[in-house]
Design an enzyme around this catalytic site. Structure first.
Site, PDB file in Angstrom:
ATOM      1  N   ALA A   1      35.164  13.315  44.737  1.00  7.52           N
ATOM      2  CA  ALA A   1      34.805  13.431  46.155  1.00  7.52           C
ATOM      3  C   ALA A   1      34.823  14.882  46.633  1.00  7.52           C
ATOM      4  O   ALA A   1      34.296  15.189  47.694  1.00  7.52           O
ATOM      5  CB  ALA A   1      35.767  12.599  46.998  1.00  7.52           C
TER       6      ALA A   1
ATOM      7  N   ILE B   1      28.329  -3.299  39.326  1.00  5.27           N
ATOM      8  CA  ILE B   1      27.120  -2.647  38.784  1.00  5.27           C
ATOM      9  C   ILE B   1      26.476  -1.781  39.856  1.00  5.27           C
ATOM     10  O   ILE B   1      26.169  -2.269  40.943  1.00  5.27           O
ATOM     11  CB  ILE B   1      26.054  -3.689  38.348  1.00  5.27           C
ATOM     12  CG1 ILE B   1      26.685  -4.788  37.507  1.00  5.27           C
ATOM     13  CG2 ILE B   1      24.912  -3.019  37.621  1.00  5.27           C
ATOM     14  CD1 ILE B   1      25.721  -5.934  37.209  1.00  5.27           C
TER      15      ILE B   1
ATOM     16  N   ASP C   1      25.842 -17.719  47.763  1.00  2.00           N
ATOM     17  CA  ASP C   1      26.255 -16.328  47.524  1.00  2.00           C
ATOM     18  C   ASP C   1      25.095 -15.539  46.895  1.00  2.00           C
ATOM     19  O   ASP C   1      24.791 -14.421  47.318  1.00  2.00           O
ATOM     20  CB  ASP C   1      27.494 -16.333  46.607  1.00  2.00           C
ATOM     21  CG  ASP C   1      27.945 -14.942  46.240  1.00  2.00           C
ATOM     22  OD1 ASP C   1      28.564 -14.285  47.090  1.00  2.00           O
ATOM     23  OD2 ASP C   1      27.644 -14.491  45.117  1.00  2.00           O
TER      24      ASP C   1
ATOM     25  N   LYS D   1      22.857 -12.213  48.375  1.00  5.69           N
ATOM     26  CA  LYS D   1      22.589 -10.990  47.601  1.00  5.69           C
ATOM     27  C   LYS D   1      21.086 -10.777  47.428  1.00  5.69           C
ATOM     28  O   LYS D   1      20.604  -9.644  47.479  1.00  5.69           O
ATOM     29  CB  LYS D   1      23.295 -11.085  46.249  1.00  5.69           C
ATOM     30  CG  LYS D   1      24.822 -11.074  46.390  1.00  5.69           C
ATOM     31  CD  LYS D   1      25.513 -11.514  45.120  1.00  5.69           C
ATOM     32  CE  LYS D   1      27.018 -11.446  45.250  1.00  5.69           C
ATOM     33  NZ  LYS D   1      27.719 -12.132  44.146  1.00  5.69           N
TER      34      LYS D   1
HETATM   35  N1  HSE Z   1      31.844 -15.015  44.196  1.00  3.58           N
HETATM   36  C1  HSE Z   1      31.083 -13.872  43.829  1.00  3.58           C
HETATM   37  C2  HSE Z   1      30.559 -14.062  42.410  1.00  3.58           C
HETATM   38  C3  HSE Z   1      31.940 -12.643  43.923  1.00  3.58           C
HETATM   39  O1  HSE Z   1      31.059 -14.946  41.713  1.00  3.58           O
HETATM   40  O2  HSE Z   1      29.659 -13.345  41.994  1.00  3.58           O
HETATM   41  C4  HSE Z   1      31.194 -11.356  43.777  1.00  3.58           C
HETATM   42  O3  HSE Z   1      30.239 -11.195  44.784  1.00  3.58           O
END
Ligand code: HSE
Length: 360
Positions: free
Chosen positions: A31, A131, A196, A200
């Site tokens: 940093a 990642i 989830d 993303k």
């Molecule tokens: N529950 C999520 C997964 C955690 O299993 O990918 C990471 O975003």
């Protein structure tokens, strides 16, 4: 010296605190100055915890402390997390978050707020855990027109599929191990039903195509209906089953969806097992690029969070990315996506099926 605060002391928040202390010298070197953890916002006592002295219960202590320049949000959800991120940005503090629900549902507004108050807002850890993928998408691949960003975006379901289909573990055991290892969401339905991965995918779609995509506007199918019969079918055709989140352009239309896919066993994504995630980017100049690594877990996710902290210390006010339009623009309907589909039905009545699906 930069002073930071963490809101939320669970798997990821705890990992951030630990690494900040353990790797303090390396982080200071990266940093360009030391990064000190001044507060951790908690909801209960942690007697004897190594960070007990940093713990506070009242967010206004953090909000009103001019020494704190960065808030790390690892609470999750869109309740307190949204409130604290908003208040921090309005106080001119930068925010780093691992919270994909927050970014998918409120990311564009929070980015606007960050710009307005001259603060940073970064969320590398929100997609594919450890990642580095958002930073490369918006910076290193900035010369390219993006065509597709797809991948295995959920570590829990990839772990469950691997344990069930490759190692013969039961669904229930695989899920409970994913929870024990800190991969699963507080409510693992979000993992297994693809929610989830949908969040993303929406973040990736926003970054790739500059339009805000809301998770409720996209087709989402998880792995809860995948079973050994499907795996056997995949095997018989030299394929593997993977849950993919995809956003892409096809015939001039923009798509975003989550669905189990058959993948050739020889393809790179087929070899991505366990908690590993992989994101495949197809872009105009570079061609195909694959990013792979641990997609969930305490230290990999914390590593991405701290990468963002370092980025903000070196580039105050850094917001990712420029040009993600706050107006919601739903992608094309999944029914318009051209592909071959696999349908398994309990009984094969071809005539009845053809009535529903058209000629088979
Ligand atoms: N529950 C999520 C997964 C955690 O299993 O990918 C990471 O975003």
């Amino acid at each position: 010296m930069q002073k930071i605060a963490i809101a939320g002391y669970g798997t990821v928040g705890g990992g951030v605190a630990e690494i900040l202390r353990r790797n303090a010298a390396k982080i200071a070197e990266s940093a360009g100055e030391p990064v000190e953890l001044k507060y951790i916002l908690v909801r209960r006592d942690f007697p004897g915890d190594p960070f007990e002295k940093e713990m506070v219960r009242d967010f206004s202590v953090i909000e009103s402390d001019p020494e704190v320049t960065i808030l790390v949000e690892t609470i999750g959800g869109c309740g307190a997390a949204l409130e604290y991120c908003t208040r921090a940005l309005k106080a001119g503090k930068s925010v780093v978050t691992a919270n994909k629900q927050l970014v998918a549902e409120h990311g564009a507004a929070l980015m606007e707020l960050a710009r307005e108050y001259g603060a940073g807002f970064l969320f590398e850890a929100s997609v594919a855990g450890g990642i580095p993928v958002l930073h490369p998408l918006s910076r290193c691949l900035g010369a390219n027109v993006l065509e597709e960003v797809s991948g295995i975006l959920n570590g829990t379901t990839n772990y469950i599929l691997t344990q069930m289909l490759e190692n013969g573990e039961s669904y229930a055991d695989a899920l409970s191990n994913a929870q024990r290892l800190g991969y699963a969401e507080a409510d693992p339905t979000a993992d297994v039903e693809g929610i989830d991965a949908a969040r993303k995918s929406c973040i990736l779609s926003g970054l790739a195509f500059g339009k805000n995509v809301s998770p409720e506007d996209i087709h989402v199918e998880g792995i809860s209906k995948v079973d050994a019969l499907d795996a056997a079918f995949a095997e018989s055709g030299g394929m593997k089953i993977k849950l993919l989140g995809r956003t892409l352009l096809q015939n001039g239309k923009r798509f975003c969806f989550v669905s189990p896919h058959f993948i050739k066993a020889s393809a790179l994504l087929a070899g991505v097992n366990g908690v590993f995630n992989a994101v495949c980017v197809r872009a105009s100049e570079v061609g195909e690029v694959l990013f792979a690594g641990p997609g969930a877990g305490r230290y990999p996710t914390a590593s991405a969070v701290i990468g963002d902290i370092i980025d903000i210390v070196k580039n105050p006010g850094r917001v990712q990315p420029a040009g993600w339009d706050a107006c919601n623009e739903a992608p094309a309907s999944f029914s318009q996506f051209h592909a071959r589909f696999y349908v398994r039905v309990p009984e094969c009545n071809k005539a009845a099926l053809e009535q529903k699906l058209g000629k088979i």
